[in-house]
Design a protein around this motif. Structure first.
Motif, PDB file in Angstrom:
ATOM      1  N   LEU A 126       0.840  -1.180   0.000  1.00 12.04           N
ATOM      2  CA  LEU A 126       0.000   0.000   0.000  1.00 12.04           C
ATOM      3  C   LEU A 126       0.877   1.233   0.000  1.00 12.04           C
ATOM      4  CD1 LEU A 126      -2.905   1.106   0.319  1.00 12.04           C
ATOM      5  CD2 LEU A 126      -2.528   1.104   2.768  1.00 12.04           C
ATOM      6  N   GLY A 127       0.624   2.151  -0.934  1.00  9.05           N
ATOM      7  CA  GLY A 127       1.442   3.357  -1.013  1.00  9.05           C
ATOM      8  C   GLY A 127       0.707   4.555  -0.474  1.00  9.05           C
ATOM      9  N   VAL A 180      -6.452   5.136  -5.561  1.00 14.13           N
ATOM     10  CA  VAL A 180      -6.450   4.788  -4.148  1.00 14.13           C
ATOM     11  C   VAL A 180      -5.191   4.078  -3.698  1.00 14.13           C
ATOM     12  CG1 VAL A 180      -8.933   4.705  -3.927  1.00 14.13           C
ATOM     13  CG2 VAL A 180      -7.734   2.698  -4.676  1.00 14.13           C
ATOM     14  N   LEU A 181      -4.601   3.306  -4.586  1.00 13.76           N
ATOM     15  CA  LEU A 181      -3.378   2.595  -4.241  1.00 13.76           C
ATOM     16  C   LEU A 181      -2.328   2.987  -5.264  1.00 13.76           C
ATOM     17  CD1 LEU A 181      -4.912  -0.929  -3.640  1.00 13.76           C
ATOM     18  CD2 LEU A 181      -4.476   0.838  -1.953  1.00 13.76           C
ATOM     19  N   GLU A 182      -1.116   3.165  -4.824  1.00 11.21           N
ATOM     20  CA  GLU A 182      -0.092   3.657  -5.729  1.00 11.21           C
ATOM     21  C   GLU A 182       0.866   2.544  -6.113  1.00 11.21           C
ATOM     22  OE1 GLU A 182       1.685   6.901  -3.730  1.00 11.21           O
ATOM     23  OE2 GLU A 182      -0.122   8.137  -3.818  1.00 11.21           O
ATOM     24  N   GLY A 183       1.430   2.680  -7.330  1.00 11.89           N
ATOM     25  CA  GLY A 183       2.389   1.697  -7.814  1.00 11.89           C
ATOM     26  C   GLY A 183       2.070   1.299  -9.222  1.00 11.89           C
ATOM     27  N   GLY A 184       3.094   1.279 -10.092  1.00  8.80           N
ATOM     28  CA  GLY A 184       2.880   0.904 -11.477  1.00  8.80           C
ATOM     29  C   GLY A 184       2.388   2.069 -12.292  1.00  8.80           C
ATOM     30  N   THR A 213      -3.072  -6.329  -5.512  1.00  5.68           N
ATOM     31  CA  THR A 213      -3.480  -5.811  -6.812  1.00  5.68           C
ATOM     32  C   THR A 213      -2.274  -5.218  -7.534  1.00  5.68           C
ATOM     33  OG1 THR A 213      -3.880  -3.449  -6.354  1.00  5.68           O
ATOM     34  CG2 THR A 213      -5.527  -5.031  -5.535  1.00  5.68           C
ATOM     35  N   GLY A 214      -2.475  -4.834  -8.773  1.00  5.97           N
ATOM     36  CA  GLY A 214      -1.432  -4.174  -9.526  1.00  5.97           C
ATOM     37  C   GLY A 214      -1.092  -2.798  -8.996  1.00  5.97           C
ATOM     38  N   CYS A 215      -1.898  -2.287  -8.066  1.00  6.69           N
ATOM     39  CA  CYS A 215      -1.671  -0.962  -7.480  1.00  6.69           C
ATOM     40  C   CYS A 215      -1.299  -1.030  -6.005  1.00  6.69           C
ATOM     41  CB  CYS A 215      -2.924  -0.104  -7.641  1.00  6.69           C
ATOM     42  SG  CYS A 215      -3.368   0.256  -9.348  1.00  6.69           S
ATOM     43  N   GLY A 216      -1.057  -2.200  -5.480  1.00  9.09           N
ATOM     44  CA  GLY A 216      -0.730  -2.337  -4.065  1.00  9.09           C
ATOM     45  C   GLY A 216      -1.713  -3.261  -3.372  1.00  9.09           C
ATOM     46  N   GLN A 217      -1.637  -3.303  -2.062  1.00  3.11           N
ATOM     47  CA  GLN A 217      -2.513  -4.186  -1.304  1.00  3.11           C
ATOM     48  C   GLN A 217      -3.770  -3.453  -0.868  1.00  3.11           C
ATOM     49  OE1 GLN A 217      -1.748  -5.851   2.838  1.00  3.11           O
ATOM     50  NE2 GLN A 217      -1.284  -7.622   1.548  1.00  3.11           N
ATOM     51  N   GLY A 218      -4.918  -3.993  -1.232  1.00  2.00           N
ATOM     52  CA  GLY A 218      -6.187  -3.438  -0.808  1.00  2.00           C
ATOM     53  C   GLY A 218      -6.710  -4.184   0.400  1.00  2.00           C
ATOM     54  N   THR A 219      -7.434  -3.481   1.263  1.00  2.00           N
ATOM     55  CA  THR A 219      -8.051  -4.108   2.429  1.00  2.00           C
ATOM     56  C   THR A 219      -9.507  -3.674   2.506  1.00  2.00           C
ATOM     57  OG1 THR A 219      -7.644  -2.316   4.016  1.00  2.00           O
ATOM     58  CG2 THR A 219      -5.840  -3.882   3.631  1.00  2.00           C
ATOM     59  N   SER A 220     -10.238  -4.289   3.424  1.00  2.00           N
ATOM     60  CA  SER A 220     -11.637  -3.921   3.613  1.00  2.00           C
ATOM     61  C   SER A 220     -11.779  -2.443   3.949  1.00  2.00           C
ATOM     62  CB  SER A 220     -12.264  -4.774   4.712  1.00  2.00           C
ATOM     63  OG  SER A 220     -12.248  -6.139   4.362  1.00  2.00           O
ATOM     64  N   ALA A 221     -10.790  -1.892   4.672  1.00  2.00           N
ATOM     65  CA  ALA A 221     -10.842  -0.481   5.046  1.00  2.00           C
ATOM     66  C   ALA A 221     -10.657   0.443   3.861  1.00  2.00           C
ATOM     67  CB  ALA A 221      -9.776  -0.186   6.098  1.00  2.00           C
ATOM     68  N   PRO A 240      -5.907   1.146 -12.282  1.00  2.00           N
ATOM     69  CA  PRO A 240      -5.668   1.272 -13.720  1.00  2.00           C
ATOM     70  C   PRO A 240      -4.543   0.379 -14.227  1.00  2.00           C
ATOM     71  CG  PRO A 240      -4.811   3.192 -12.563  1.00  2.00           C
ATOM     72  CD  PRO A 240      -5.585   2.398 -11.554  1.00  2.00           C
ATOM     73  N   THR A 241      -3.612   0.000 -13.357  1.00  2.00           N
ATOM     74  CA  THR A 241      -2.490  -0.815 -13.790  1.00  2.00           C
ATOM     75  C   THR A 241      -2.938  -2.185 -14.273  1.00  2.00           C
ATOM     76  OG1 THR A 241      -1.071   0.328 -12.209  1.00  2.00           O
ATOM     77  CG2 THR A 241      -0.235  -1.736 -13.127  1.00  2.00           C
TER      78      THR A 241
END
Length: 307
Positions: free
Chosen positions: A29-30, A48-52, A127-135, A142-143
């Motif tokens: 998670l970024g 929401v999540l950064e990376g790629g 995910t391709g954008c980092g780790q997602g959680t329920s929160a 988009p990645t």
């Protein structure tokens, strides 16, 4: 908003990882911790999540995750009847309706349609954008061109954020994330990164356009047909159901979020638009004939869609 009972649903359209915690490893998670996650749960943003990097030509990857117990649950999702009684089945049916609508709409605007991947999960997922959680709440990456939804968010949305958990409110959430995929294909999603904050920023215009796209789908949902049964996916929308969708949009307005959190409203920090704007642009789409009416980037006054 109810699905017609005889509509045929393909449970395999959505990757159901509930109970599996699947995804690709090695991504983090970024952007910073729990505060970010709380904000994300409120706003459904695209970044929401950064990376790629954003590459709309690369295929989605969520279908590569391992099967989980969720797959057995969604195997029951075969008709409109199941979509009317189960949140997971409703999500799958909504995605199929969105597929058919955008498959017809997007080529009229000179862009080749490619459907997004969609994943239901519980707890956490990579995910391709980092780790997602329920929160984190629902989000689009988009990645890997995938929308991620933890369906337990619907109940939290009502109890914690004052939104509605009615069927059309749930569909609005999914349609908004799908709207970010359309923006990715159009090349517009990057506007949120170039100008990420402020009342008239690219980020706000990006979010309001996704609301407008959700409304555009809703306005045509009762005439969008299931190719298998030949019947419309959804029955006509009632005023009460529109109210549910507008309540959902209102609850994630920046002014509402800021006022709830601190008692103060600071438009300079907005990333998604006010409650009034989010409702107005949803209705702009709902009453529109084509996606050209959702050009938030050219709007001179975001309080008055079409200006």
């Amino acid at each position: 908003m109810s699905f017609n009972d005889d509509v045929q649903i393909n449970p395999g359209r959505v990757s159901d990882q509930r109970g599996g915690g699947g995804g690709r490893g090695g991504l983090v998670l970024g952007g910073g911790g729990g505060i970010l996650a709380l904000i994300l749960a409120l706003v459904f943003g695209p970044g929401v999540l950064e990376g790629g990097s954003e590459d709309p030509t690369s295929p989605g990857t969520s279908s590569q995750v391992q099967a989980s117990q969720g797959a057995a649950e969604s195997a029951q999702c075969t008709t409109g009847t199941s979509a009317n009684s189960d949140d997971g089945c409703r999500l799958i049916a909504t995605v199929e309706s969105l597929d058919e609508f955008w498959k017809a709409e997007l080529p009229q605007n000179g862009v080749r349609f490619r459907q997004p991947e969609v994943q239901m999960y519980s707890g956490r997922t990579n995910t391709g954008c980092g780790q997602g959680t329920s929160a984190t709440g629902p989000f689009y990456c988009p990645t890997d061109q995938t929308a991620y939804v933890d369906t337990t968010f619907y109940k939290e949305f009502t109890s914690q954020f004052g939104g509605s958990s009615g069927p059309l409110a749930q569909m609005y959430i999914v349609a908004h994330e799908y709207g970010h995929h359309i923006q990715n294909l159009m090349g517009d999603l990057k506007q949120s990164q170039f100008d990420p904050q402020g009342a008239t920023s690219g980020a706000v215009r990006t979010e309001l356009q996704a609301d407008c796209y959700a409304g555009l789908w809703a306005g045509h949902a009762a005439t969008t047909k299931d190719p298998e049964s030949g019947k419309s996916f959804l029955k006509p929308i009632t005023e009460a159901q529109i109210g549910d969708a507008l309540a959902a949009a209102e609850s994630v307005g920046d002014d509402h979020i800021q006022s709830t959190a601190s008692g103060r409203v600071n438009p300079d920090a907005w990333t998604h638009g006010s409650s009034a704007q989010r409702k107005a642009w949803f209705m702009q789409g709902y009453n529109a004939q084509s996606m050209r009416s959702c050009d938030t980037f050219s709007a001179r006054d975001l309080n008055n869609p079409g200006s």
